[in-house]
Design an enzyme around this catalytic site. Structure first.
Site, PDB file in Angstrom:
ATOM      1  N   LYS A  61       0.811  -1.219   0.000  1.00 15.09           N
ATOM      2  CA  LYS A  61       0.000   0.000   0.000  1.00 15.09           C
ATOM      3  C   LYS A  61       0.851   1.279   0.000  1.00 15.09           C
ATOM      4  O   LYS A  61       2.069   1.230   0.248  1.00 15.09           O
ATOM      5  CB  LYS A  61      -0.940  -0.042   1.215  1.00 15.09           C
ATOM      6  CG  LYS A  61      -1.966  -1.184   1.150  1.00 15.09           C
ATOM      7  CD  LYS A  61      -2.952  -1.117   2.319  1.00 15.09           C
ATOM      8  CE  LYS A  61      -3.982  -2.220   2.224  1.00 15.09           C
ATOM      9  NZ  LYS A  61      -5.000  -2.128   3.315  1.00 15.09           N
ATOM     10  N   TYR A  65     -12.483  -1.975  -3.691  1.00 12.58           N
ATOM     11  CA  TYR A  65     -13.010  -2.054  -2.325  1.00 12.58           C
ATOM     12  C   TYR A  65     -14.545  -1.932  -2.283  1.00 12.58           C
ATOM     13  O   TYR A  65     -15.095  -1.574  -1.237  1.00 12.58           O
ATOM     14  CB  TYR A  65     -12.367  -0.982  -1.449  1.00 12.58           C
ATOM     15  CG  TYR A  65     -10.982  -1.352  -0.942  1.00 12.58           C
ATOM     16  CD1 TYR A  65     -10.790  -2.469  -0.132  1.00 12.58           C
ATOM     17  CD2 TYR A  65      -9.864  -0.586  -1.255  1.00 12.58           C
ATOM     18  CE1 TYR A  65      -9.535  -2.818   0.346  1.00 12.58           C
ATOM     19  CE2 TYR A  65      -8.595  -0.929  -0.775  1.00 12.58           C
ATOM     20  CZ  TYR A  65      -8.446  -2.039   0.027  1.00 12.58           C
ATOM     21  OH  TYR A  65      -7.204  -2.382   0.509  1.00 12.58           O
ATOM     22  N   PHE A  69     -15.486   3.976   6.903  1.00 16.39           N
ATOM     23  CA  PHE A  69     -14.111   4.314   6.522  1.00 16.39           C
ATOM     24  C   PHE A  69     -13.874   4.278   5.014  1.00 16.39           C
ATOM     25  O   PHE A  69     -12.752   4.502   4.559  1.00 16.39           O
ATOM     26  CB  PHE A  69     -13.107   3.394   7.245  1.00 16.39           C
ATOM     27  CG  PHE A  69     -13.282   1.913   6.981  1.00 16.39           C
ATOM     28  CD1 PHE A  69     -12.822   1.343   5.800  1.00 16.39           C
ATOM     29  CD2 PHE A  69     -13.891   1.094   7.927  1.00 16.39           C
ATOM     30  CE1 PHE A  69     -12.964  -0.022   5.557  1.00 16.39           C
ATOM     31  CE2 PHE A  69     -14.045  -0.275   7.689  1.00 16.39           C
ATOM     32  CZ  PHE A  69     -13.582  -0.830   6.502  1.00 16.39           C
ATOM     33  N   ASN A 120      -2.073   0.223   6.683  1.00 15.56           N
ATOM     34  CA  ASN A 120      -1.532  -1.012   7.255  1.00 15.56           C
ATOM     35  C   ASN A 120      -0.688  -1.825   6.281  1.00 15.56           C
ATOM     36  O   ASN A 120      -0.578  -3.040   6.376  1.00 15.56           O
ATOM     37  CB  ASN A 120      -2.667  -1.845   7.880  1.00 15.56           C
ATOM     38  CG  ASN A 120      -3.732  -2.218   6.876  1.00 15.56           C
ATOM     39  OD1 ASN A 120      -3.597  -1.931   5.694  1.00 15.56           O
ATOM     40  ND2 ASN A 120      -4.777  -2.866   7.336  1.00 15.56           N
ATOM     41  N   HIS A 169      -2.313  -5.488   1.527  1.00 18.89           N
ATOM     42  CA  HIS A 169      -3.612  -6.144   1.327  1.00 18.89           C
ATOM     43  C   HIS A 169      -3.342  -7.582   0.920  1.00 18.89           C
ATOM     44  O   HIS A 169      -2.377  -7.857   0.199  1.00 18.89           O
ATOM     45  CB  HIS A 169      -4.403  -5.460   0.201  1.00 18.89           C
ATOM     46  CG  HIS A 169      -5.559  -6.294  -0.287  1.00 18.89           C
ATOM     47  ND1 HIS A 169      -6.790  -6.246   0.311  1.00 18.89           N
ATOM     48  CD2 HIS A 169      -5.648  -7.245  -1.260  1.00 18.89           C
ATOM     49  CE1 HIS A 169      -7.598  -7.124  -0.284  1.00 18.89           C
ATOM     50  NE2 HIS A 169      -6.924  -7.741  -1.247  1.00 18.89           N
ATOM     51  N   GLU A 211      -9.769 -10.723  -7.561  1.00 17.92           N
ATOM     52  CA  GLU A 211      -8.811  -9.631  -7.380  1.00 17.92           C
ATOM     53  C   GLU A 211      -7.627  -9.761  -8.338  1.00 17.92           C
ATOM     54  O   GLU A 211      -7.140  -8.761  -8.873  1.00 17.92           O
ATOM     55  CB  GLU A 211      -8.349  -9.596  -5.921  1.00 17.92           C
ATOM     56  CG  GLU A 211      -9.468  -9.153  -4.985  1.00 17.92           C
ATOM     57  CD  GLU A 211      -9.105  -9.202  -3.507  1.00 17.92           C
ATOM     58  OE1 GLU A 211      -9.966  -8.810  -2.694  1.00 17.92           O
ATOM     59  OE2 GLU A 211      -7.984  -9.624  -3.154  1.00 17.92           O
TER      60      GLU A 211
HETATM   61  P1  ADP Z   1      -8.081  -6.699   5.692  1.00 17.38           P
HETATM   62  O1  ADP Z   1      -7.250  -5.779   4.809  1.00 17.38           O
HETATM   63  O2  ADP Z   1      -7.304  -7.186   6.886  1.00 17.38           O
HETATM   64  O3  ADP Z   1      -8.733  -7.816   4.919  1.00 17.38           O
HETATM   65  P2  ADP Z   1     -10.693  -5.391   5.752  1.00 17.38           P
HETATM   66  O4  ADP Z   1     -11.009  -6.146   4.491  1.00 17.38           O
HETATM   67  O5  ADP Z   1     -11.663  -5.482   6.882  1.00 17.38           O
HETATM   68  O6  ADP Z   1      -9.253  -5.800   6.319  1.00 17.38           O
HETATM   69  O7  ADP Z   1     -10.538  -3.850   5.414  1.00 17.38           O
HETATM   70  C1  ADP Z   1      -9.921  -3.422   4.219  1.00 17.38           C
HETATM   71  C2  ADP Z   1      -8.989  -2.268   4.541  1.00 17.38           C
HETATM   72  O8  ADP Z   1      -9.754  -1.156   5.002  1.00 17.38           O
HETATM   73  C3  ADP Z   1      -7.996  -2.534   5.678  1.00 17.38           C
HETATM   74  O9  ADP Z   1      -6.849  -3.247   5.273  1.00 17.38           O
HETATM   75  C4  ADP Z   1      -7.671  -1.117   6.107  1.00 17.38           C
HETATM   76  O10 ADP Z   1      -6.757  -0.484   5.213  1.00 17.38           O
HETATM   77  C5  ADP Z   1      -9.033  -0.438   5.982  1.00 17.38           C
HETATM   78  N1  ADP Z   1      -9.796  -0.492   7.238  1.00 17.38           N
HETATM   79  C6  ADP Z   1     -10.406  -1.578   7.788  1.00 17.38           C
HETATM   80  N2  ADP Z   1     -11.025  -1.270   8.946  1.00 17.38           N
HETATM   81  C7  ADP Z   1     -10.802   0.062   9.135  1.00 17.38           C
HETATM   82  C8  ADP Z   1     -11.178   1.001  10.151  1.00 17.38           C
HETATM   83  N3  ADP Z   1     -11.919   0.627  11.207  1.00 17.38           N
HETATM   84  N4  ADP Z   1     -10.759   2.280  10.016  1.00 17.38           N
HETATM   85  C9  ADP Z   1     -10.019   2.677   8.946  1.00 17.38           C
HETATM   86  N5  ADP Z   1      -9.641   1.842   7.948  1.00 17.38           N
HETATM   87  C10 ADP Z   1     -10.016   0.559   8.036  1.00 17.38           C
HETATM   88 MG    MG Z   2     -10.166  -7.705   3.408  1.00 20.89          MG
END
Ligand code: ADP
Ligand code: MG
Length: 140
Positions: A11, A51, A59, A114, A117, A128
């Protein structure tokens, strides 16, 4: 276990800090092979489409803004049990909850920024991968 392919994104928080190599080292160290890769700057439309499953989340707009704030590296990873293995080496979504030694624990800036992905299952992996790569671009 079978050889699988999964989809990965390094990212914008990670490209900005020039740590893509450090992250790829973790992926390869976990037994995952980079079989396709390109660096690109996502358009708003690409990020929103990617997304789309999260479009009702509070968010969502911030996430799209973040994912288009700089270049990303999109990848196809291949290996035994690649989908689960990648999720394991990534760590939990929120770095505060991520296990020691995971990418997100060691590199993520926040729950949003974070660093990586990874697809969460076989169906999303297939969709994807096809969102960003033609089959001819994947070299196993
Ligand atoms: P993952 O990437 O672990 O599969 P999710 O699919 O739930 O997690 O969420 C997609 C992305 O959205 C996350 O990797 C993160 O960048 C963002 N995200 C998820 N939850 C939050 C939150 N509570 N606040 C801000 N950003 C979030
Ligand atoms: Mg996810």
């Amino acid at each position: 276990m079978a050889v699988e392919r999964t989809f990965s994104i390094i990212k914008p928080d990670a490209t900005r800090r020039n740590i893509t190599g450090k992250i790829i080292d973790r992926l390869e160290g976990a037994g995952l092979r980079v079989v396709a890769q390109k660096r690109k700057w996502l358009t708003r439309g690409e990020a929103e489409g990617f997304y789309a499953v999260h479009r009702e989340r509070t968010f969502f707009n911030d996430l799209v803004a973040f994912m288009t704030s700089g270049p990303v590296v999109v990848q196809v990873l291949e290996g035994e049990d690649a989908i689960a293995k990648n999720r394991e080496v990534m760590g939990a979504t929120n770095p505060e909850n991520a296990d020691a030694g995971t990418i997100r624990k060691d590199f993520a800036e926040s729950i949003e920024a974070n660093s990586v992905h990874g697809s969460d299952g076989p169906d999303t992996a297939k969709t994807e991968i096809a969102y960003f790569f033609a089959e001819t671009e994947i070299v196993g």
